[in-house]
Design an enzyme around this catalytic site. Structure first.
Site, short mmCIF file in Angstrom:
data_model
loop_
_atom_site.label_atom_id
_atom_site.label_comp_id
_atom_site.label_asym_id
_atom_site.label_seq_id
_atom_site.Cartn_x
_atom_site.Cartn_y
_atom_site.Cartn_z
N LYS A 204 0.75 -1.30 0.03
CA LYS A 204 -0.04 0.05 -0.04
C LYS A 204 0.93 1.45 -0.09
CE LYS A 204 -3.30 3.05 0.39
NZ LYS A 204 -4.18 3.31 -0.51
N CYS A 258 -3.89 10.68 1.29
CA CYS A 258 -2.82 9.56 0.94
C CYS A 258 -1.50 9.83 0.59
CB CYS A 258 -3.69 8.68 0.13
SG CYS A 258 -5.04 7.98 1.09
N1 LIG Z 1 -10.53 7.91 2.09
C1 LIG Z 1 -9.61 7.13 1.19
O1 LIG Z 1 -9.91 7.27 -0.08
C2 LIG Z 1 -8.59 6.18 1.49
C3 LIG Z 1 -8.39 5.32 0.59
C4 LIG Z 1 -7.21 4.15 1.04
C5 LIG Z 1 -7.07 4.28 2.18
N2 LIG Z 1 -7.40 4.81 3.29
C6 LIG Z 1 -6.99 4.64 4.50
O2 LIG Z 1 -8.08 4.17 5.12
C7 LIG Z 1 -8.12 4.55 6.61
C8 LIG Z 1 -9.36 5.32 6.93
O3 LIG Z 1 -9.41 6.42 6.22
P1 LIG Z 1 -11.01 7.09 6.04
O4 LIG Z 1 -10.72 7.94 4.83
O5 LIG Z 1 -12.07 6.17 6.21
O6 LIG Z 1 -10.78 7.87 7.41
P2 LIG Z 1 -12.18 8.97 7.94
O7 LIG Z 1 -11.42 10.14 8.75
O8 LIG Z 1 -13.17 9.30 6.88
O9 LIG Z 1 -12.72 7.82 8.99
C9 LIG Z 1 -12.43 7.14 10.12
C10 LIG Z 1 -13.47 7.09 11.26
O10 LIG Z 1 -12.88 6.43 12.23
C11 LIG Z 1 -13.30 6.89 13.52
N3 LIG Z 1 -12.52 6.35 14.49
C12 LIG Z 1 -11.35 7.06 14.87
N4 LIG Z 1 -11.08 6.45 15.96
C13 LIG Z 1 -11.69 5.35 16.21
C14 LIG Z 1 -11.89 4.36 17.27
N5 LIG Z 1 -10.76 4.17 18.20
N6 LIG Z 1 -12.93 3.48 17.22
C15 LIG Z 1 -14.05 3.50 16.36
N7 LIG Z 1 -13.91 4.75 15.50
C16 LIG Z 1 -12.92 5.53 15.38
C17 LIG Z 1 -13.59 8.45 13.13
O11 LIG Z 1 -14.42 9.06 13.92
C18 LIG Z 1 -13.82 8.49 11.78
O12 LIG Z 1 -15.31 8.56 11.51
C19 LIG Z 1 -6.98 5.51 6.65
O13 LIG Z 1 -5.72 4.89 7.19
C20 LIG Z 1 -6.76 5.91 5.42
O14 LIG Z 1 -5.26 6.33 5.05
C21 LIG Z 1 -8.46 5.80 2.78
#
Ligand SMILES: NC(=O)c1ccc[n+]([C@@H]2O[C@H](COP(=O)([O-])OP(=O)(O)OC[C@H]3O[C@@H](n4cnc5c(N)ncnc54)[C@H](O)[C@@H]3O)[C@@H](O)[C@H]2O)c1
Length: 406
Positions: A204, A258
């Site tokens: 990744k 990212c």
């Molecule tokens: N958004 C994208 O396009 C994308 C693509 C590939 C990878 N990622 C990766 O996926 C992961 C999540 O990204 P995202 O965009 O969904 O983030 P985001 O911020 O949209 O969502 C994360 C959620 O997790 C919640 N959270 C935080 N700590 C928590 C806990 N202890 N228990 C329960 N909930 C909790 C937050 O309140 C939030 O709603 C990251 O590592 C990101 O780098 C994101």
């Protein structure tokens, strides 16, 4: 796999909520967990708190059918998917605190034969840390399957790509890999590829560092071409006619949560051996500073020539074309810096009506104008993001850093 029907998704953001809603629509009994009460409430009403095409339909039908329920606390399930944020601390140090606290939150619920999957983009070794944290919290991990499966969806196409993209799955043990692969095969039509957890984590980070490095090459070329008085867009068009060359397009820097973040996870652990990846990050950051200096110089030239300060319009604030996402956006940063250092700065962002209140950039709200107003008002038009709306504008271009007027 039919015995694994109950899934707990920890973190209901851009990745967790679409995943939870998709799985619920495929017949799984899904419990979504988030630490934000308003997020939980909105989802339980069958509504969404983020913008993503088709997601509202998936969430509505999942909640109406009773297959998706959200809560602040986990429940006992067969499969746990962790999709929480992984930002960095000051100094680009990876912050896996959310992953570790999400892991602690499920420790008292996991039982023999459960599958635990980390989907958050993570530094190499994080999946092993998940196992350690479970053990520190009294869990016997010998009968658990712990695996890593990175997400690589494109915002705007998440619901389709969640199903169609190939996935990489790496377990802590080969049995864990096998069990997690079997799970993904129940809803992914792309290929599900097996490896170990460390390789999957690095895969990744490699994908995003590859993009960052290639964009850095284009950004460096754009700076050199400016120095050599060569049109970089024409240069790239010509060189890309070579059958084995594909130079990417330069821009005002690199943004998003990212590509602008994940390479640091490699650099932080790789130290002096991560030379190209570190330099690419630095080149892309430098490109943004270079753009700011160019605009300031142009504004100064205008003042000397006209005896008054230029009205500067920044075209685009999002981190890439045709979206409203401002995370780590170089264009937004440029607009903020210019606002601090010059006067009469205006912004056009066709994908955003108002910037979030109480945020560090809500101050720019008073400077947001329409494209029509920009055409009338501007002395200096600066194109920062290649939004479709900017393509056929009849504007005398002063500075185009994203090639949108080409
Ligand atoms: N958004 C994208 O396009 C994308 C693509 C590939 C990878 N990622 C990766 O996926 C992961 C999540 O990204 P995202 O965009 O969904 O983030 P985001 O911020 O949209 O969502 C994360 C959620 O997790 C919640 N959270 C935080 N700590 C928590 C806990 N202890 N228990 C329960 N909930 C909790 C937050 O309140 C939030 O709603 C990251 O590592 C990101 O780098 C994101």
């Amino acid at each position: 796999m039919t015995s694994h029907r109950k899934i707990c998704v920890i973190g209901l953001g851009y990745i967790g909520l679409p995943t939870a809603a998709l799985l619920a629509n495929r017949g799984y009994e899904v419990y979504g967990v988030d630490i934000v009460q308003s997020t939980v409430d909105v989802i339980n009403e069958g509504k969404i708190h983020i913008i993503e095409p088709e997601l509202d339909t998936f969430v509505k039908s999942a909640v109406n059918s009773g297959k998706l329920k959200a809560d602040l606390k986990p429940v006992e399930a067969d499969i746990y998917i962790i999709a929480v944020p992984t930002p960095f601390h000051e100094g680009f140090i990876p912050n896996v605190d959310y992953v570790l606290s999400a892991t602690r939150s499920i420790a008292s619920y996991v039982k023999e034969n459960d599958i635990i999957i980390l989907e958050s983009t993570s530094p190499v070794g994080t999946t092993e840390k998940v196992k350690e944290v479970l053990e520190q919290n009294g869990v016997d991990t010998s009968k658990l399957s712990i695996a890593y499966c990175p997400e690589r969806v494109l915002p705007g196409q998440i619901m389709r790509e969640l199903v169609e993209n190939d996935r990489i799955v790496g377990g802590i043990t080969s049995e864990a890999t096998h069990k997690a692969v079997e799970f993904y095969k129940t809803f992914v039509s792309g290929e599900v590829l097996s490896t170990d957890a460390r390789t999957a984590e690095m895969a990744k980070l490699t994908e995003n560092s590859f993009r960052d490095t290639n964009i850095a090459f284009a950004n460096e070329l754009s700076i050199l071409c400016d120095k050599f008085d060569i049109d970089v867009w024409e240069l790239i068009k010509l060189t890309n006619r070579h059958p084995r060359v594909n130079v990417l397009q330069p821009g005002a820097g690199v943004g998003g949560h990212c590509i602008a973040v994940d390479p640091w996870f490699i650099v932080n652990a790789g130290g002096d051996d991560a030379k190209i990846i570190r330099t690419a990050r630095e080149v892309n950051t430098y490109k943004t500073e270079w753009v700011i200096e160019k605009i300031k110089n142009e504004a100064l030239k205008f003042k000397v020539k006209n005896g008054r300060k230029a009205k500067v319009v920044c075209m685009g604030l999002a981190f890439k074309p045709n979206i409203d996402d401002l995370r780590e956006s170089p264009a937004l940063y440029i607009a903020q810096r210019l606002t601090k250092e010059l006067e009469n700065i205006y912004c056009v962002e066709p994908n955003i009506k108002t910037l979030p209140k109480n945020s560090q950039f809500s101050i720019l709200n008073s400077q947001l104008i329409t494209t029509d107003e920009a055409i009338k008002k501007a002395d200096l038009v600066v194109f920062l993001v290649a939004h479709n709306e900017f393509k056929d504008l009849n504007i005398k271009t002063n500075l185009d850093f994203c090639g949108v007027t080409r």
